[in-house]
Design a protein around this motif. Structure first.
Motif, short mmCIF file in Angstrom:
data_model
loop_
_atom_site.label_atom_id
_atom_site.label_comp_id
_atom_site.label_asym_id
_atom_site.label_seq_id
_atom_site.Cartn_x
_atom_site.Cartn_y
_atom_site.Cartn_z
N UNK A 250 0.84 -1.18 0.00
CA UNK A 250 0.00 0.00 0.00
C UNK A 250 0.88 1.24 0.00
N UNK A 251 0.25 2.40 -0.13
CA UNK A 251 1.01 3.65 -0.10
C UNK A 251 1.69 3.84 1.25
N UNK A 252 0.96 3.60 2.33
CA UNK A 252 1.57 3.72 3.65
C UNK A 252 2.64 2.65 3.86
N UNK B 158 -4.91 1.00 2.79
CA UNK B 158 -4.60 1.63 4.07
C UNK B 158 -5.80 1.89 4.96
N UNK B 159 -6.70 0.90 5.03
CA UNK B 159 -7.82 1.01 5.97
C UNK B 159 -7.45 0.44 7.34
N UNK B 160 -6.24 -0.12 7.46
CA UNK B 160 -5.77 -0.67 8.72
C UNK B 160 -4.44 -0.03 9.09
N UNK C 131 -2.65 -5.87 13.91
CA UNK C 131 -2.71 -5.49 15.32
C UNK C 131 -4.12 -5.70 15.88
N UNK C 132 -4.24 -5.55 17.19
CA UNK C 132 -5.55 -5.65 17.82
C UNK C 132 -6.47 -4.54 17.32
N UNK C 133 -5.92 -3.35 17.11
CA UNK C 133 -6.74 -2.26 16.55
C UNK C 133 -7.23 -2.62 15.15
N UNK C 134 -6.40 -3.31 14.39
CA UNK C 134 -6.83 -3.75 13.06
C UNK C 134 -8.03 -4.69 13.18
N UNK C 135 -8.02 -5.53 14.19
CA UNK C 135 -9.15 -6.44 14.39
C UNK C 135 -10.43 -5.66 14.70
N UNK D 4 -9.65 7.45 3.04
CA UNK D 4 -8.32 7.73 2.50
C UNK D 4 -7.78 9.09 2.90
N UNK D 5 -8.63 10.04 3.30
CA UNK D 5 -8.14 11.36 3.72
C UNK D 5 -8.01 11.48 5.23
N UNK D 6 -8.21 10.38 5.94
CA UNK D 6 -8.19 10.41 7.39
C UNK D 6 -6.77 10.21 7.89
#
Length: 357
Positions: A75-77, A117-119, A127-131, A155-157
Motif C-alpha cells: 500500500x502507499x503507507x 490503508x484502511x488498517x 494489530x488488535x486495533x486492526x481487528x 483515504x483522507x483520514x
C-alpha cells in the motif's frame, strides 16, 4: 533497509508526497521506481488516489493483474514505512486467517482494504486495533457498503486507529462517524487529514493514458512529454511517449524518447526492446541487434526479445543463430502461435541449409 535489485512500480499518484521524492529515497537504497508496472517489476504499490478515479471492479482487475506479474504488493503507507517516512503505531501479532475468522470479513475485502490503508498494517501480522477496525468494516459491508466505499471515505483520514473509538455507519456510498455529539463524514473536520501535495506529473500521466487508450497518440505523446519534463527521474513517461511517436510514424522522435527513458533507467528492458523495433524499421539492423541482445542480457526469459533476435538473424541470413534463437524461444514458450512460427522457422532453416549442401 537495503532494496538492491528491487524494481518498484507505482500505480496511481502518491497522496502524501511526489513520486520523484520517493524515487530519490528508494534509489539511495538501491531500488528502481516506475510509474505503472513494466516488465521486471518486483513490487507493486497501489496509491489511494485510485479510489477517486476508478471504480471497484477496475481496481480489482488491476490488482489481480499485478499479483500475476509482481512478487509483492504494497500500500502507499506500506511504501512510506519501507523508506522510513512513517511508522506503524502498534506491532502486529494476528495472522491474516485469524483476522478473517474473528471479523467476518471476506478475504477479498480484507486484501483490498489493507492495500488501500484502511488498517494500521497493510499486511499480516495485524494489530488488535486492526481487528477492531475489521469488525467495524464487516458491519458496514453487511449494511450494504462496499470495500471501495469504505476505503474512499477513509483515504483522507489521519491514523486509522483513531476510528476504533467511533461508531461507523453506512449511508449509501458515504461512511459516517457517530460519537456522543454529532454525525459527520469521515473526511470532515473531526479527523486530521494526511498532508497532501499535488503531483502535476501524475496529472499529465493520467490524462496521457486516457488519450493513448482512445487512440489519440499525438495528444498522448505531448502529455507524456510534459510529464517527463516535470519529473526528470521518471523513465516510464518517455517510454510511453516513444510508443505513441512510433504509432504516429515519428520514428526519429520515438528513438529520442526511448533514449531519454534508457538514460534515466538503463535496466528498463521494454525500452531496449521497443527501441530495437524502431531501429529495425529504420534499417539500422546492427543497432537493433545490439538493443535486443541488451534486453535479453537484462531479462534472459524475455521471450519476445529472443524471438525477434532470431527473426533478425534470419532476415540477415545468419541462419545458425536464427535456428538457435528459435530453439531458445521454444524453451520459454512452446504453445503459442509464435511457438508454431518458431518451429516453422527452424524447419525452414534446416531445409535451406540442406539444399545448400
Amino acid at each position: 533497509m537495503d532494496l538492491s535489485g528491487t524494481s518498484i512500480g507505482v500505480v496511481g499518484a502518491l497522496k502524501a508526497f511526489p513520486l520523484r521524492s520517493a524515487a530519490k529515497r528508494l534509489a539511495d537504497r538501491g531500488a528502481r521506481v516506475h510509474r505503472g508496472l513494466p516488465r521486471g517489476t518486483t513490487m507493486a504499490v497501489f496509491c489511494r488516489s485510485l479510489l477517486s478515479r476508478l471504480g471497484p471492479g477496475e481496481i480489482e482487475g488491476r490488482v489481480a493483474a499485478a499479483r500475476e506479474s509482481a512478487a509483492e504488493l504494497r500500500s502507499e503507507s506500506g511504501l512510506m514505512r519501507l523508506i522510513g517516512l512513517s511508522t506503524t503505531a502498534a506491532p502486529g501479532t494476528l495472522p491474516q486467517q485469524s483476522l478473517l475468522d474473528q471479523s467476518g470479513l471476506s478475504e477479498t475485502s480484507l486484501d483490498m482494504l489493507a492495500l488501500f490503508d484502511a488498517f494500521e498494517h497493510d499486511r499480516a501480522p495485524f494489530s488488535f486495533r486492526d481487528l477492531i477496525l475489521a469488525k467495524k468494516y464487516a458491519g458496514l459491508i453487511a449494511s450494504g457498503a462496499g470495500w471501495h466505499d469504505i476505503a474512499r471515505s477513509l483515504h483522507a483520514v489521519g491514523p486509522v486507529g483513531s476510528l476504533t473509538a467511533l461508531t461507523l455507519e453506512a449511508r449509501g456510498e458515504r461512511i459516517l462517524a457517530l460519537d456522543a455529539h454529532s454525525l459527520a463524514e469521515l473526511d470532515g473536520q473531526r479527523l486530521l487529514p494526511l498532508p497532501e501535495q499535488d503531483d502535476e506529473a501524475e496529472d499529465y500521466f493520467s490524462h496521457a493514458e486516457v488519450a493513448e487508450q482512445a487512440g489519440l497518440f499525438a495528444e498522448a505523446a505531448t502529455l507524456y512529454a510534459h510529464c517527463a519534463a516535470i519529473d526528470p527521474s521518471d523513465a516510464t513517461a518517455p517510454f510511453n511517449e516513444g510508443n505513441c511517436r512510433r504509432e504516429l510514424g515519428e520514428l526519429d522522435a520515438a528513438l529520442l524518447a526511448y533514449a531519454v527513458s534508457l538514460k534515466r533507467d538503463p535496466a528498463f528492458v521494454e525500452s531496449w526492446f521497443n527501441c530495437a523495433g524502431v531501429l529495425r524499421d529504420l534499417g539500422r539492423i546492427e543497432a537493433a541487434r545490439t538493443h535486443l541482445r541488451r534486453a535479453i542480457e537484462i531479462d534472459p526469459a524475455y521471450a519476445d526479445a529472443v524471438y525477434n533476435l532470431a527473426a533478425l538473424d534470419y532476415d540477415t541470413n545468419n541462419l545458425p543463430d536464427a535456428a538457435a534463437g528459435w530453439r531458445r524461444y521454444l524453451e520459454l514458450d512452446d504453445t503459442s502461435d509464435w511457438a508454431r512460427r518458431a518451429r516453422a522457422g527452424i524447419a525452414l532453416v534446416a531445409q535451406i541449409r540442406s539444399q545448400a549442401g
